[in-house]
Design an enzyme around this catalytic site. Structure first.
Site, PDB file in Angstrom:
ATOM      1  N   ASP A  18      -5.248   4.061 -18.859  1.00 37.29           N
ATOM      2  CA  ASP A  18      -4.498   4.458 -17.667  1.00 37.29           C
ATOM      3  C   ASP A  18      -4.411   3.345 -16.623  1.00 37.29           C
ATOM      4  O   ASP A  18      -3.802   3.505 -15.581  1.00 37.29           O
ATOM      5  CB  ASP A  18      -5.077   5.726 -17.051  1.00 37.29           C
ATOM      6  CG  ASP A  18      -6.523   5.552 -16.631  1.00 37.29           C
ATOM      7  OD1 ASP A  18      -6.975   4.396 -16.542  1.00 37.29           O
ATOM      8  OD2 ASP A  18      -7.201   6.564 -16.402  1.00 37.29           O
TER       9      ASP A  18
ATOM     10  N   CYS B 228      10.371   3.492  22.600  1.00 36.47           N
ATOM     11  CA  CYS B 228      11.100   4.012  23.757  1.00 36.47           C
ATOM     12  C   CYS B 228      12.245   3.075  24.116  1.00 36.47           C
ATOM     13  O   CYS B 228      12.211   1.887  23.808  1.00 36.47           O
ATOM     14  CB  CYS B 228      10.169   4.131  24.951  1.00 36.47           C
ATOM     15  SG  CYS B 228       9.391   2.556  25.335  1.00 36.47           S
TER      16      CYS B 228
ATOM     17  N   CYS C 214      11.716  -0.254  25.851  1.00 38.37           N
ATOM     18  CA  CYS C 214      11.256  -1.422  25.087  1.00 38.37           C
ATOM     19  C   CYS C 214      12.389  -2.431  24.924  1.00 38.37           C
ATOM     20  O   CYS C 214      12.157  -3.631  24.827  1.00 38.37           O
ATOM     21  CB  CYS C 214      10.809  -1.027  23.688  1.00 38.37           C
ATOM     22  SG  CYS C 214       9.696   0.358  23.664  1.00 38.37           S
TER      23      CYS C 214
ATOM     24  N   ASP D 152      -7.059   4.928 -25.552  1.00 35.85           N
ATOM     25  CA  ASP D 152      -7.965   5.816 -24.848  1.00 35.85           C
ATOM     26  C   ASP D 152      -7.445   7.237 -25.105  1.00 35.85           C
ATOM     27  O   ASP D 152      -6.259   7.424 -25.345  1.00 35.85           O
ATOM     28  CB  ASP D 152      -7.913   5.469 -23.350  1.00 35.85           C
ATOM     29  CG  ASP D 152      -8.865   6.326 -22.565  1.00 35.85           C
ATOM     30  OD1 ASP D 152     -10.005   6.480 -23.021  1.00 35.85           O
ATOM     31  OD2 ASP D 152      -8.469   6.847 -21.500  1.00 35.85           O
TER      32      ASP D 152
END
Lengths: 750, 118
Positions: A635, A20, A23, A436
């Protein structure tokens, strides 16, 4: 000791949590209340407060935190600012070196030409003494104006009980000058034959070494072109939407959760995901993938990539040093500065090098004085000086880091991120590459291809039960079944008592029925009769599909087969590895028949199937025990233990979703060609390092004895100190230039 | 005469061995975790720094030397390698260390320093 200046300075802090306008006053007041702050002004739209005074940033941040906000220093200096500054500093240093070279050669070249073609550089008359005294004073001014840094550096090192290149140059040129001045002032103290002056050597050596340093500086600049290109990808500003207004702010001021607009043709400023709009993004600069990628709401955007077609608003998810690009830059920089084991010997030698050369120089002078022909003094001084000047610790020290710098940068350009020098070196020695299957050889996005039901149930109802059961699983195959069910408009049912049985499958209660889904092992374990359907499953497996069995209340009910398409270029990439003499092995948790079919399709003869996730690292170890140097490609998440166990772990990224921290080498594009590229670059870099080290060793091992005069008894020649100076200056340049050749390296695509 | 010259030569060699290899210069304490090392004219000043074992600390470098050799500082045993900008303070975090001596230097090992951890 130096203290950080506490004079008045203006600092900028980025404020977080200020939602705001009120502040602003609170923050400004808190800062102004500090002793030593003369002015604090906050720009609310940019969330930046600028503070003038003599208070350190830690105290300012503390004061802001006390009133309930967070703050961080605006590292106003971005990577590109730092790079620009470095380039400017280098340019200034280059100009200084060239100026110093001109001063030194301005005296040295005419003197050398005089000595070569016109007259003797000896002192026999008083007139000659006067002339050479003037030349000696001129040489002293050259030493001061063009070579001061060598003498100061040498003295500082000496005080510090260390010695470096400056020590050698200062001693060599200093000895030549002092001897010449002794001849000028006290000619009678020196035998007539030895009344030679060496002012030209002093001036020429200083000039040539400055020239060598200048050229080396330019060549070094070229070694960091790759990182410069990466830094250049960063956007400088971002258009954020704050309080309904679009404002352009520097990217370092973008906060998490900021909404950022990016228009066609603009670079993505920070990482985030699209809130509104759709577009196509060119990610080739990071992944090497040439085709633009379609992006819709919810899709990720990566900083540094180029927005091509649409205007989108995205939410900032990673900013500043956390963006993938910032991490990539950081990793490449670190890797470029790290040293592979091959360079360690050179480091050890460098540490002892200079004092050893000084000792050799003294020994050489003593030998000439004791056993040399007349004029012994002249021979002794020439050989001692030449030994000091020709020895080049820099070439040795530069041999490894320069090649690593270029090699790591070259790899990054090809989408291969190498973690450190050790990974670079080991990659060049890999004998076996384990791949893999899912997500590495295949796309990692399986689709349901067959649903074979045994009784009267419909395929849809089976799919509904299986998809409901699998909705709690994170296995890629499970996700593919849920996806397929959704695509067919099947709704999911409630699941209870869900259990995943690692390496086998899952069980749960759906619709009040106990359902079981998994591989043949699971069915056997539960004593469920599969009848002749095993043959049908094997036929599906032979087509590279993965069949899984489904049972309801302990009665076998259906086979569901899924297939994961093989990546377009996996076959050619695997062939490329095999052509390079690398044994390629496939590893998968999938059943044997499917594994065999996939392996056959991609040309791999050796594979391990039905490997439980925890056993993958054991397989790596088994191969290592047989003496193989193993690379493991996966991965980066599921395969982390196997990647860590391997000599080199390769994490394969899909798109820009890179797991940079998990592996020795990260392949930013999904293609397996990255593996062969990584191996090719590391081999080329290692070859380059070896050439450099060999050259630098040979240069010193041969150069120093020649300078000491070992050839004199056979051929009657003694090296001129000026030639030694030139050789020394250009030996470092040769190393840097050889490293730069790597920039033109191109991996063969077959 | 030659005897004297030879003796002088041998003394010089002994002096080199003692000065560069045998003698251990005093090291500076890293007071309150802040120590600024100036990088200038071929040396780190101070070049030997005392650290407490088991305690992380920060060490700042201020590079005044424009030569590219001074541009990078490498703590090889700690896997730390940082670029030093000219004329600016660069702070490097040193993690907790066990007792021992850890060397640091430029890429070419011409600039050399030691962290002495007790």
């Amino acid at each position: 000791m130096l203290s950080i200046q506490d004079s008045l300075t203006t600092q900028e802090l980025i404020i977080e949590g200020a939602g705001c306008a009120s502040c602003v006053g609170k923050i400004e007041k808190a800062l102004s209340a500090l002793d030593g702050v003369s002015k604090a002004e906050m720009n609310f739209a940019q969330r930046i407060v600028s503070v003038t005074g003599s208070v350190g940033s830690e105290n300012l941040i503390y004061a802001i935190e006390q009133v309930g906000y967070n703050a961080k220093t605006s590292t106003a200096e971005t990577e590109s600012d730092a790079l620009e500054e470095k380039e400017q500093a280098d340019q200034m240093y280059y100009v200084k070196l060239i100026r110093e070279m001109s001063i030194a050669l301005g005296l040295g070249v005419p003197l050398m030409l005089y000595g070569l073609f016109i007259g003797e550089m000896t002192i026999n008359t008083d007139a000659e003494r006067l002339v050479w005294l003037i030349v000696g004073l001129l040489t002293a001014s050259v030493m001061y104006f063009a070579g001061k840094h060598f003498y100061i550096g040498a003295w500082n090192s000496f005080k510090n009980h260390s010695a470096n290149m400056d020590t050698l140059i200062a001693l060599g040129t200093g000895a030549a000058w002092v001897y010449s001045m002794v001849v000028v002032f006290f000619p009678s103290a020196v035998p007539e034959m030895a009344r030679h002056v060496y002012f030209e050597a002093t001036a020429m050596i200083i000039g040539l070494i400055n020239l060598g340093l200048a050229l080396e500086l330019k060549a070094r600049g070229r070694t960091s072109l790759a990182i410069k290109r990466l830094i250049g990808l960063q956007a400088k500003t971002a258009r954020v939407i704050r309080d309904g207004q679009e404002i352009d702010i520097p990217i370092e001021s973008v906060l998490l959760d900021d909404h950022v607009r990016v228009r066609p043709g603009e670079k993505i400023s920070v990482d985030g995901f699209i809130l509104k709009g759709h577009t196509a993004v060119d990610e080739s600069m990071l992944t090497g993938e040439p085709m633009p990628v379609e992006k819709n709401e919810g899709d990720e955007l990566v900083a540094g990539t180029l927005n091509k077609t649409g205007s989108v608003i995205f939410k900032a998810q990673r900013v500043g040093k956390d963006t993938a690009l910032a991490q990539i830059i950081n990793m490449v920089k670190r890797a470029q500065n790290s040293k592979p084991p091959i360079g360690r010997l050179a480091d050890v030698i460098s540490a002892y090098f200079v004092p050893v050369v000084m000792i050799i120089s003294i020994l050489s002078a003593l030998i000439w004085l004791n056993f040399g022909p007349d004029p012994v003094m002249a021979f002794a001084i020439v050989s001692a000086t030449t030994v000091l000047i020709i020895a080049c610790p820099c070439a040795l020290g530069l041999a490894t880091p320069m090649s690593v710098m270029v090699g790591v940068g070259k790899a990054a350009e090809a989408g291969v991120l190498i973690r450190n020098g050790e990974a670079l070196q080991t990659t060049s020695k890999i004998t076996t590459m384990i791949l893999d299957k899912t997500g590495t050889i295949t796309l990692g996005s399986p689709k349901v291809t067959d649903v074979v039901v045994t009784g009267g149930e419909s395929k849809e109802s089976v799919l509904q039960l299986v998809a409901s059961l699998e909705s709690g699983s994170e296995h890629p195959l499970a996700m593919s079944i849920v996806e397929s069910a959704k695509e067919q408009g099947v709704s999911l049912l409630e699941v209870s008592d869900f259990h995943a049985i690692a390496g086998h499958g899952v069980e749960a209660v759906v619709n009040g029925q106990k359902v079981l889904f998994g591989n043949q092992k699971l069915m056997h374990k539960q004593n469920i009769d599969l009848g002749d359907y095993v043959n049908q499953a094997q036929m599906l497996a032979a087509e590279a599909k993965t069949p899984m069995y489904f049972a309801v209340d302990s009665v076998f009910s259906a086979i569901i087969a899924v297939a994961d398409p093989i990546k377009e270029d996996s076959i050619s990439a695997i062939k490329r590895l095999q052509n390079n003499g690398i044994r390629v092995v496939m590893l998968t948790g999938d059943n044997r028949a499917t594994a065999k079919a996939v392996a056959a399709k991609v040309g791999i003869s050796e594979f391990f199937a039905e490997v439980l996730p925890e056993d993958k690292s054991n397989k790596v170890q088994e191969l290592q025990m047989k003496g193989e140097i193993v690379g493991m490609t996966g991965d980066g998440i599921n395969d982390a233990p196997a990647l860590a166990m391997a000599n080199v772990g390769f994490a394969i990224g899909t798109g820009t979703d890179v797991a940079i921290e998990s592996a020795d080498i990260t392949l930013m594009r999904g293609s397996l060609h990255g593996l062969a590229d990584a191996i090719a670059v590391s081999k080329a870099t290692l070859r380059n390092i070896k050439q450099n080290l060999f050259g630098a060793f040979i240069y010193n091992v041969a150069g120093v004895p020649v300078a000491a005069g070992v050839l004199y008894p056979i051929f009657g020649v003694l090296l001129n100190p000026v030639i030694a100076g030139a050789a020394m200056a250009f030996s470092s340049l040769t190393v840097v230039s050889n490293a730069n050749r790597l920039r033109f390296f191109k991996a063969k695509e077959h | 005469m030659m005897m004297l010259v030879n003796l002088l030569g041998i003394l010089l060699i002994a002096g080199i061995v003692w000065w560069f290899w045998v003698y251990k210069p005093k090291s500076k304490e890293a007071s309150d975790g802040v120590q600024i090392i100036v990088v200038e004219n071929g040396v780190y000043a101070p070049a030997r720094i005392n650290l407490e074992s088991g305690k992380a600390t920060n060490i700042s470098f201020m590079r005044k030397d424009q030569s590219p050799c001074a541009g990078t500082v490498v703590f090889s045993a700690l896997d730390i390698s940082e670029e030093l900008p000219v004329g600016k303070i660069k702070t490097i975090h040193i993690p907790k260390l066990d007792s021992g001596t850890y060397t640091f230097g430029c890429q070419m090992q011409m600039y050399r320093g030691e962290l002495v951890v007790n």
